[in-house]
Write an enzyme that holds these catalytic residues in place. Structure first.
Site, PDB file in Angstrom:
ATOM      1  N   GLU B  26       0.828  -1.206   0.000  1.00  0.00           N
ATOM      2  CA  GLU B  26       0.000   0.000   0.000  1.00  0.00           C
ATOM      3  C   GLU B  26       0.868   1.265   0.000  1.00  0.00           C
ATOM      4  OE1 GLU B  26      -2.272  -0.807   3.519  1.00  0.00           O
ATOM      5  OE2 GLU B  26      -3.265  -2.522   2.579  1.00  0.00           O
ATOM      6  N   ASP B  82       1.059  -4.561  12.386  1.00  0.00           N
ATOM      7  CA  ASP B  82      -0.230  -4.846  13.029  1.00  0.00           C
ATOM      8  C   ASP B  82      -1.248  -5.390  12.024  1.00  0.00           C
ATOM      9  OD1 ASP B  82       0.059  -2.774  15.724  1.00  0.00           O
ATOM     10  OD2 ASP B  82       1.182  -2.279  13.916  1.00  0.00           O
ATOM     11  N   HIS B 126      -1.008   0.434  16.114  1.00  0.00           N
ATOM     12  CA  HIS B 126       0.051   0.780  15.157  1.00  0.00           C
ATOM     13  C   HIS B 126       1.424   0.727  15.813  1.00  0.00           C
ATOM     14  CE1 HIS B 126      -3.353   2.058  12.804  1.00  0.00           C
ATOM     15  NE2 HIS B 126      -2.584   2.415  11.796  1.00  0.00           N
TER      16      HIS B 126
END
Lengths: 305, 336
Positions: B26, B82, B126
């Protein structure tokens, strides 16, 4: 490794006409699975199995149009797809019997099958992005191959499917999704699982969709021939929705569907629809071929270590 | 060179030298180059084989699996470690299964790169080091970035073998300089490589020779950097001498270097940033206590973070996550 040569009594010969070949292959899959269920009842098989009785026309028509370099990814209900792709009855019987001669040496069992150009896995949805990855590999390798993945109506509940639809369209992957909607997700009817419109779920991502409600192998053949040719030529994804019906239980035990509904569907199952296109003598000869070949295979498989 | 830069160069090198390598993840497109800039320049240099993806971790993992089955070597960047929870099905039920369940007919060599770790105030979802949930998955190797290992070696190892790899990168290593052992030293510390054939070597660090050390510490990733600073400080200031063993591959564990060190020190402390309970250190402790039964001076000590969520507030996070002060306290206890 030498390429596997299927028994012509099960898979047909190149000279056969199409009607005879399709009848033979559907009869092969049907009798393979019926005999498999008998073996379960006999108590010699462990675990479970998911048969595709009633859906044979889908497997036979789709696989007839794949080239050796193409890849097919199937799901838990994979016997028909595997047999239509390879013709390998012994490898699959031996696999499900847990024999070392099985196609995955007895490790995979009924749902986890692998052969050149074919794989199956028993987790719903996860095979769809994997098939897209294979399609991307085909595209990177600049081949003309396509990657086909079989899903069912129940799999439309899985999020991984929609992540993949988006990417397959965004990246123009030669991914062909064949959705066999048999109306029942194990014991749950489609209406209790499914909101909205099946076709629009795909069209929302810009994917072209073909759709047919039929158990006629020739009608399905016409649709899938055009669809796979389109994926092959355009190198873009396509969805084919085949509305069909599963006559057997989801797995071994009863799935509590209404008896009347199942009974009515036996009148329009693929062999009943297609058989009249062959004359009686030809049909009986094929039936006898399939019966003797499968009985030999089972006898052979039983004797394997 | 700082770690993130070295990692970026390693990715460029892997893509340049091996046409099978594909990178996806991403927000990795230029000019952004990924949330931690590790993928900067890759989409420009290799537009066909590097792709930024939608926010779709299941698809990232599944497409990687398909690429690997199709003969490629995908390296998937998971923006925050995560988010690996969203890749778990592919890792457990697909990627690590194919080779074995198809009786060796195929391989599925996928590498996941996962930035892990806290100490930055990113809060509960996170900041985690969730690698413990991936330890022990049959046929998965877990490798941890460390300040003492060149990142390219992890890629070379992945490209030379046929199994899937989870590469855990602690975020706080990104701006740190890599200090791989040179001439037998890392700064003030004596340094050597040790390990079994075919496994990425561990780095052993100590202020004095092993025979003079009274405690072995085993730590990976950013915690290894913290532990090294404590080892140096306690040795210099208090003449408390320890040997630190820093593995690159944390699962399966290569016990040889730990065994060798513990044979001399007879004491072991494991350190990790993940939460306590069912942890990496628990596994190491169980094995070492079995193999050194009756010869240990003390039971193995396992230091891990508190088994709770990672707070957003820095003052709370500092108490919850293993820091240098926790390591120092544990060492003092072990040597008291």
């Amino acid at each position: 490794m030498e390429a596997f040569q299927p028994d012509p009594r099960l898979f047909g010969r190149p000279a056969d006409d199409l009607d005879a070949r399709y009848y033979r292959r559907m009869r092969f899959i049907r009798r393979f699975e019926e005999k498999l269920l008998q073996l379960f009842e006999e108590g010699i098989l462990a675990g479970t199995t998911h048969c595709s009785i009633g859906q044979e026309a889908d497997a036979v028509a789709v696989m007839a149009h794949l080239e050796p370099g193409d890849h097919a990814f199937s799901n838990h209900r994979c016997h028909g797809h595997y047999l239509a792709r390879t013709g390998d009855a012994l490898g699959l019987y031996a696999e499900i019997m847990g024999k070392d001669a099985g196609v995955c040496r007895g490790i995979g069992g009924s749902q986890h099958i692998c052969a050149p150009g074919f794989k199956s896995n028993g987790i719903q949805g996860g095979i769809v992005p994997t098939a897209a990855g294979i399609a991307w590999a085909q595209k990177l390798s600049k081949s003309n191959d396509v990657s086909v993945v079989f899903i069912g109506d129940g799999t439309l509940g899985e999020g991984a499917v929609y992540e993949t639809l988006n990417i397959a369209q965004l990246w123009s992957l030669p991914l062909w999704i064949v959705l066999e909607d048999n109306g029942w997700s194990q014991s749950t009817p489609l209406a209790a699982n499914f909101a909205g419109d099946m076709r629009m779920r795909f069209e929302a991502f810009g994917l072209p969709v073909s759709e047919i409600e039929s158990t006629d192998v020739k009608a399905i053949d016409e649709v899938v021939a055009a669809d796979v040719a389109r994926v092959r030529e355009t190198r873009t994804p396509h969805v084919t929705i085949l509305h069909t019906y599963r006559l057997c239980n989801h797995s071994k035990s009863s799935d509590a569907r209404p008896e009347e509904e199942v009974k009515a569907r036996w009148a329009t199952e693929p062999l009943v629809i297609h058989a009249p296109r062959l004359d009686g003598g030809a049909r009986e000869a094929i039936d006898a071929d399939v019966e003797s070949a499968l009985d030999e295979v089972i006898e052979h498989a039983r004797a394997l270590p | 060179m700082i770690y993130s830069r070295a990692l970026n160069e390693a990715l460029h090198r892997a893509l340049g030298e091996d046409a099978r390598v594909v990178v996806l993840g991403e927000d990795i497109s230029d000019p952004y180059g990924g949330a931690f800039k590790v993928s900067r320049g890759l989409t420009t240099a290799f537009p066909d084989r590097v792709k930024t993806t939608p926010v779709s971790e299941q698809a990232i993992a599944g497409i990687s699996a398909g690429l690997a089955l199709g003969g490629y070597r995908p390296i998937a960047e998971v923006m925050f470690g995560d988010f690996l929870s969203l890749c778990f099905d592919q890792l457990l039920n697909h990627i690590t299964k194919y080779h074995a369940m198809y009786a060796g007919q195929v391989t599925c060599p996928v590498m996941f790169r996962a930035p892990m770790g806290g100490h930055r105030g990113y809060g509960p979802t996170h900041s985690q080091s969730i690698e413990k949930h991936f330890l022990g998955i049959p046929h998965l190797r877990v490798v941890a970035a460390s300040p003492y290992h060149e990142p390219y070696d992890a890629f070379a190892d992945f490209l030379a073998k046929d199994d899937p790899v989870l590469f855990v990168e602690h975020k706080l290593l990104y701006p740190k300089h890599i200090t791989a052992p040179t001439d037998g030293r890392v700064g003030e510390l004596l340094a050597s490589h040790a390990g079994s054939e075919g496994v990425l070597p561990s780095v052993c660090l100590s202020l004095v020779p092993r025979e003079e050390c009274a405690l072995t510490i085993v730590a990976y990733g950013y915690e290894a950097l913290l532990a090294a600073s404590v080892v140096e400080k306690l040795g210099m200031e208090d003449e408390l001498f320890c040997e630190l063993v820093v593995p690159a591959q944390i699962a399966p564990v290569d016990f040889a270097p730990i065994d060798a060190s513990v044979s001399a020190t007879r004491r072991l402390l494991t350190v990790e940033e993940g939460t306590a309970g069912w942890s990496w250190g628990d596994r190491v402790a169980a094995s070492i206590q079995r193999s050194h039964f009756g010869r240990l001076a003390k039971p193995v000590e396992v230091l891990a973070s508190q088994p709770t969520v990672i707070p957003g507030a820095r003052r709370l996070e500092q108490e919850m996550l293993v820091g240098a002060h926790h390591i120092e306290q544990k060492i003092r206890e072990a040597l008291s």
